[in-house]
Design a protein around this motif. Structure first.
Motif, PDB file in Angstrom:
ATOM      1  N   GLY A 113       6.394   7.694   5.588  1.00 11.33           N
ATOM      2  CA  GLY A 113       5.617   6.486   5.838  1.00 11.33           C
ATOM      3  C   GLY A 113       5.962   5.418   4.826  1.00 11.33           C
ATOM      4  N   GLU A 114       5.065   4.446   4.703  1.00 15.75           N
ATOM      5  CA  GLU A 114       5.358   3.282   3.862  1.00 15.75           C
ATOM      6  C   GLU A 114       4.866   3.497   2.426  1.00 15.75           C
ATOM      7  OE1 GLU A 114       4.857  -0.769   5.539  1.00 15.75           O
ATOM      8  OE2 GLU A 114       3.255  -0.888   4.057  1.00 15.75           O
ATOM      9  N   PRO A 116       0.982   4.798   0.024  1.00 21.65           N
ATOM     10  CA  PRO A 116      -0.419   5.233   0.089  1.00 21.65           C
ATOM     11  C   PRO A 116      -1.361   4.056   0.321  1.00 21.65           C
ATOM     12  CG  PRO A 116       0.660   5.962  -1.955  1.00 21.65           C
ATOM     13  CD  PRO A 116       1.602   5.042  -1.276  1.00 21.65           C
ATOM     14  N   GLY A 117      -2.421   4.317   1.082  1.00 27.86           N
ATOM     15  CA  GLY A 117      -3.515   3.360   1.222  1.00 27.86           C
ATOM     16  C   GLY A 117      -4.667   3.789   0.323  1.00 27.86           C
ATOM     17  N   GLU A 120      -5.565   7.587   0.388  1.00 28.54           N
ATOM     18  CA  GLU A 120      -4.492   8.384  -0.208  1.00 28.54           C
ATOM     19  C   GLU A 120      -4.496   8.215  -1.727  1.00 28.54           C
ATOM     20  OE1 GLU A 120      -4.103   6.286   2.434  1.00 28.54           O
ATOM     21  OE2 GLU A 120      -3.941   7.859   3.971  1.00 28.54           O
ATOM     22  N   ASN A 153       6.128   9.267   1.480  1.00 26.70           N
ATOM     23  CA  ASN A 153       6.143   7.819   1.667  1.00 26.70           C
ATOM     24  C   ASN A 153       7.307   7.205   0.902  1.00 26.70           C
ATOM     25  OD1 ASN A 153       3.752   6.975   3.228  1.00 26.70           O
ATOM     26  ND2 ASN A 153       2.605   7.991   1.592  1.00 26.70           N
ATOM     27  N   HIS A 231       4.424   3.013  13.142  1.00 28.32           N
ATOM     28  CA  HIS A 231       3.489   3.560  12.152  1.00 28.32           C
ATOM     29  C   HIS A 231       2.163   3.875  12.857  1.00 28.32           C
ATOM     30  CE1 HIS A 231       0.951   3.866   8.632  1.00 28.32           C
ATOM     31  NE2 HIS A 231       2.033   3.860   7.881  1.00 28.32           N
TER      32      HIS A 231
HETATM   33  N1  URA Z   1       0.095   4.668   5.457  1.00 26.00           N
HETATM   34  C1  URA Z   1       1.267   5.099   4.936  1.00 26.00           C
HETATM   35  O1  URA Z   1       2.315   4.521   5.192  1.00 26.00           O
HETATM   36  N2  URA Z   1       1.241   6.167   4.167  1.00 26.00           N
HETATM   37  C2  URA Z   1       0.133   6.844   3.883  1.00 26.00           C
HETATM   38  O2  URA Z   1       0.201   7.835   3.159  1.00 26.00           O
HETATM   39  C3  URA Z   1      -1.063   6.383   4.444  1.00 26.00           C
HETATM   40  C4  URA Z   1      -1.073   5.300   5.234  1.00 26.00           C
END
Ligand code: URA
Length: 264
Positions: A113-114, A116-117, A120, A153, A231
């Motif tokens: 993924g991109e 942490p939000g 996370e 990520n 996503h």
């Molecule tokens: N979006 C992301 O790209 N990664 C995460 O871990 C949570 C949300």
């Protein structure tokens, strides 16, 4: 009582898949062909994953973990110890928790993924908020468990206000992800959204155009097929049947690649 297949069917429906799955027949009403044994009960759920090996957190922040130490990390636990105190980019000082990634250290399927939000950052685990719930459902609909995959990520610390990581932040962190990928040796990587596609494959074209198109990346001298898809947070914002169906197709393509006969 809910039929065991019902949850799976509902998940597929949420993903926009209709017509693939027969309606489960309530057990009490299921017709039994004469003279045949009753169907076997569904298998029990998989055992919970073994507890991860304990690791010793670094004594203090490491402003910039030496590249040689990153390359020398022989296990994911070593790597985590080496980089966990990282303050090499502006995201480090702002984090609550470092989000290293988690899953099967020998996973065949890896999601990237991109970054942490909020959830996370609080928990130190990737994809545990709403987007993560959807990702878990999609993984389940493929017939897999989250624990059987690996989830990481592009950046390991939360960007403020969940903004997209800058190219500098992403590139500062990329060596860590590359080493992680070298250690895991996944057979397929699924990138979630435009940022991991740009950073891992160097593709800057829009995700709407590129999703569903196989790419290949080289990591540690190995070529790895990469499937770009939307996503999950985008899927939640844009909850149309077309978007959900597109993601489902992309994930199925990745699973089919994993399931193909060894010599094909
Ligand atoms: N979006 C992301 O790209 N990664 C995460 O871990 C949570 C949300």
């Amino acid at each position: 009582m809910e039929h065991p297949l019902q949850a799976w069917r509902d998940t597929l429906r949420e993903l926009g898949v209709v017509g693939l799955v027969r309606e489960p027949v309530a057990q009490a009403e299921a017709p039994q062909p004469a003279g045949r044994a009753a169907p076997e009960a569904p298998p029990p759920p998989p055992a919970p994953p073994a507890a991860p090996a304990a690791y010793a957190p670094p004594a203090g922040p490491v402003a910039c973990p030496p590249a040689a130490a990153v390359r020398a990390a022989a296990t994911l636990t070593d790597l985590q110890c080496t980089i966990e105190g990282c303050l090499a980019c502006p995201l480090g000082p702002g984090r609550m928790k470092f989000v290293f990634g988690e899953g099967d250290p020998a996973a065949r399927l890896m999601f990237v993924g991109e970054g942490p939000g909020r959830d996370e950052d609080l928990q130190g685990r990737p994809f545990v908020g709403k987007a993560g719930e959807l990702l878990d459902k999609m993984i389940g609909a493929l017939g897999l468990t989250r624990e059987a995959t690996y989830i990481a990520n592009i950046v390991k610390c939360r960007p403020p206000d969940n903004r997209t990581p800058t190219p500098e932040e992403a590139r500062t962190c990329l060596g860590y992800l590359h080493r992680q990928i070298e250690l895991i040796r996944p057979d397929v990587i699924v990138t979630l959204g435009a940022t991991p596609l740009r950073e891992l494959a160097g593709i800057t074209e829009g995700i709407t155009k590129m999703r569903g198109q196989w790419q290949r990346i080289q990591v540690g001298g190995r070529e790895i097929p990469l499937m770009p898809t939307f996503h999950p947070a985008y899927v939640l914002r844009q909850y149309t049947q077309d978007v959900r169906r597109a993601v489902w197709q992309d994930l199925q393509a990745a699973k089919e690649w994993l399931d193909r006969p060894a010599d094909s």
